[in-house]
Scaffold this motif. Structure first.
Motif, PDB file in Angstrom:
ATOM      1  N   LYS A  85     -12.948  -5.598 -70.463  1.00 45.00           N
ATOM      2  CA  LYS A  85     -13.220  -4.635 -69.776  1.00 45.00           C
ATOM      3  C   LYS A  85     -12.117  -3.994 -68.894  1.00 45.00           C
ATOM      4  O   LYS A  85     -11.881  -2.639 -68.895  1.00 45.00           O
ATOM      5  CB  LYS A  85     -14.343  -4.776 -68.868  1.00 45.00           C
ATOM      6  N   ARG A  89     -10.282  -0.115 -69.740  1.00 48.16           N
ATOM      7  CA  ARG A  89     -10.246   0.876 -68.885  1.00 48.16           C
ATOM      8  C   ARG A  89      -8.606   1.033 -68.200  1.00 48.16           C
ATOM      9  O   ARG A  89      -8.431   2.396 -68.289  1.00 48.16           O
ATOM     10  CB  ARG A  89     -10.712   0.202 -67.465  1.00 48.16           C
ATOM     11  N   HIS A  93      -6.516   4.843 -68.863  1.00 45.01           N
ATOM     12  CA  HIS A  93      -5.550   5.250 -67.730  1.00 45.01           C
ATOM     13  C   HIS A  93      -4.211   5.762 -68.248  1.00 45.01           C
ATOM     14  O   HIS A  93      -3.653   6.740 -67.823  1.00 45.01           O
ATOM     15  CB  HIS A  93      -5.611   4.129 -66.704  1.00 45.01           C
ATOM     16  N   ARG A 150     -12.385  10.954 -67.403  1.00 42.47           N
ATOM     17  CA  ARG A 150     -12.405   9.262 -66.882  1.00 42.47           C
ATOM     18  C   ARG A 150     -13.981   8.859 -66.250  1.00 42.47           C
ATOM     19  O   ARG A 150     -14.440   7.840 -66.485  1.00 42.47           O
ATOM     20  CB  ARG A 150     -11.587   9.575 -65.253  1.00 42.47           C
ATOM     21  N   TRP A 153     -15.744   7.861 -69.431  1.00 37.91           N
ATOM     22  CA  TRP A 153     -15.158   6.751 -70.020  1.00 37.91           C
ATOM     23  C   TRP A 153     -15.413   5.445 -69.258  1.00 37.91           C
ATOM     24  O   TRP A 153     -15.621   4.369 -69.959  1.00 37.91           O
ATOM     25  CB  TRP A 153     -13.516   6.811 -70.222  1.00 37.91           C
ATOM     26  N   ARG A 154     -15.424   5.300 -68.121  1.00 32.68           N
ATOM     27  CA  ARG A 154     -15.771   4.211 -67.356  1.00 32.68           C
ATOM     28  C   ARG A 154     -17.177   3.846 -67.496  1.00 32.68           C
ATOM     29  O   ARG A 154     -17.637   2.814 -67.622  1.00 32.68           O
ATOM     30  CB  ARG A 154     -15.487   4.271 -65.860  1.00 32.68           C
ATOM     31  N   SER A 155     -18.150   5.125 -67.754  1.00 31.44           N
ATOM     32  CA  SER A 155     -19.679   4.471 -67.979  1.00 31.44           C
ATOM     33  C   SER A 155     -19.406   3.907 -69.623  1.00 31.44           C
ATOM     34  O   SER A 155     -20.537   3.098 -69.658  1.00 31.44           O
ATOM     35  CB  SER A 155     -20.271   5.858 -67.874  1.00 31.44           C
ATOM     36  N   ILE A 157     -17.337   2.139 -71.025  1.00 32.21           N
ATOM     37  CA  ILE A 157     -16.983   0.741 -70.923  1.00 32.21           C
ATOM     38  C   ILE A 157     -17.999   0.173 -70.272  1.00 32.21           C
ATOM     39  O   ILE A 157     -18.188  -1.151 -70.812  1.00 32.21           O
ATOM     40  CB  ILE A 157     -15.496   0.847 -70.195  1.00 32.21           C
ATOM     41  N   HIS A 158     -18.718   0.269 -69.184  1.00 32.87           N
ATOM     42  CA  HIS A 158     -19.723  -0.390 -68.638  1.00 32.87           C
ATOM     43  C   HIS A 158     -20.691  -0.626 -69.493  1.00 32.87           C
ATOM     44  O   HIS A 158     -21.337  -2.133 -69.647  1.00 32.87           O
ATOM     45  CB  HIS A 158     -20.010   0.218 -67.309  1.00 32.87           C
TER      46      HIS A 158
END
Length: 230
Positions: A85, A89, A93, A150, A153-155, A157-158
């Motif tokens: 994870k 992430r 970035h 961003r 993308w974080r959502s 990945i989660h």
């Protein structure tokens, strides 16, 4: 940490797990965003992670508690999912950096000279990233478009990490269930190999060879006198 926190009775398990996440886990995975991980590295990290959690919950190997149950008690994902994870992430970035930044140049740069060696090649960060994206159920051809946003993308990945953890846990449970089924079948099935010295039966040839290597005249004498097999 073991004597002052893990084995201390006045501290709850929940507090011990929080201390472990804040101190030990962050130190263990410091800088993991740039690692190129092989399977042997993941195995060592997983073993250390479970060893610490078993020490926190005072779980011994005699208790016969699986790794998935230990993680469920601690309410923590596996260290492999946590590391993947962080690396995924970090890749997003790096993609959002300007082209003049060195990390992005290293990620997308290629050598203009040189030749590949014969045989298997060293794993690159790109190879690990591609495997992690597949593990998180993210399209490897369009991940850059998703990484440009961003929050999205974080959502993504989660959600992918949760999916990967469920898949890994179910696979481990199924593997353990199949192993127990094979053990029960071997118990109900009569042995086909027999030791010529003491008469003990075995289902596999490797078991017979290991048994014969441990035979000594004293053990054979005890076996005949007591009437029990080694």
């Amino acid at each position: 940490m073991k004597k002052s926190v893990w084995e201390r009775r006045g501290i709850s398990h929940r507090t011990k797990v929080k201390v472990y996440r804040a101190v030990v886990l962050t130190t263990l995975l410091y800088g993991c965003e740039t690692w190129t991980i092989y399977e042997r590295h993941e195995k060592k990290l997983h073993q250390f992670h479970l060893r610490c959690l078993r020490c926190i919950f005072n779980i011994r190997w005699q208790d016969k508690i699986s790794d998935t149950e230990v993680l469920e008690r601690a309410q923590l994902p596996s260290v492999i999912t946590t590391m993947r994870k962080a690396q995924t992430r970090w890749a997003g970035h790096v993609f959002r950096m300007s082209d003049s930044r060195i990390p992005k140049q290293l990620l997308y740069g290629e050598l203009s000279q040189g030749a590949r060696k014969v045989g298997g090649q060293r794993k690159r960060f790109k190879d690990s990233l591609k495997a992690y994206l597949k593990d998180f159920n993210i399209d490897i051809t369009t991940w850059e478009n998703a990484a440009s946003d961003r929050p999205a993308w974080r959502s993504m990945i989660h959600k992918g990490a949760l999916h990967s953890e469920v898949q890994r846990s179910n696979a481990a449970k199924e593997k353990r269930r199949a192993r127990k089924a094979r053990a029960e079948n071997s118990i109900n099935t009569p042995p086909t190999l027999w030791c010529q010295t003491c008469g003990r039966g075995f289902h596999a040839r490797i078991g017979l060879i290991s048994h014969q290597q441990t035979l000594t005249p004293l053990n054979v004498l005890k076996c005949h006198l007591t009437g029990s097999y080694l």
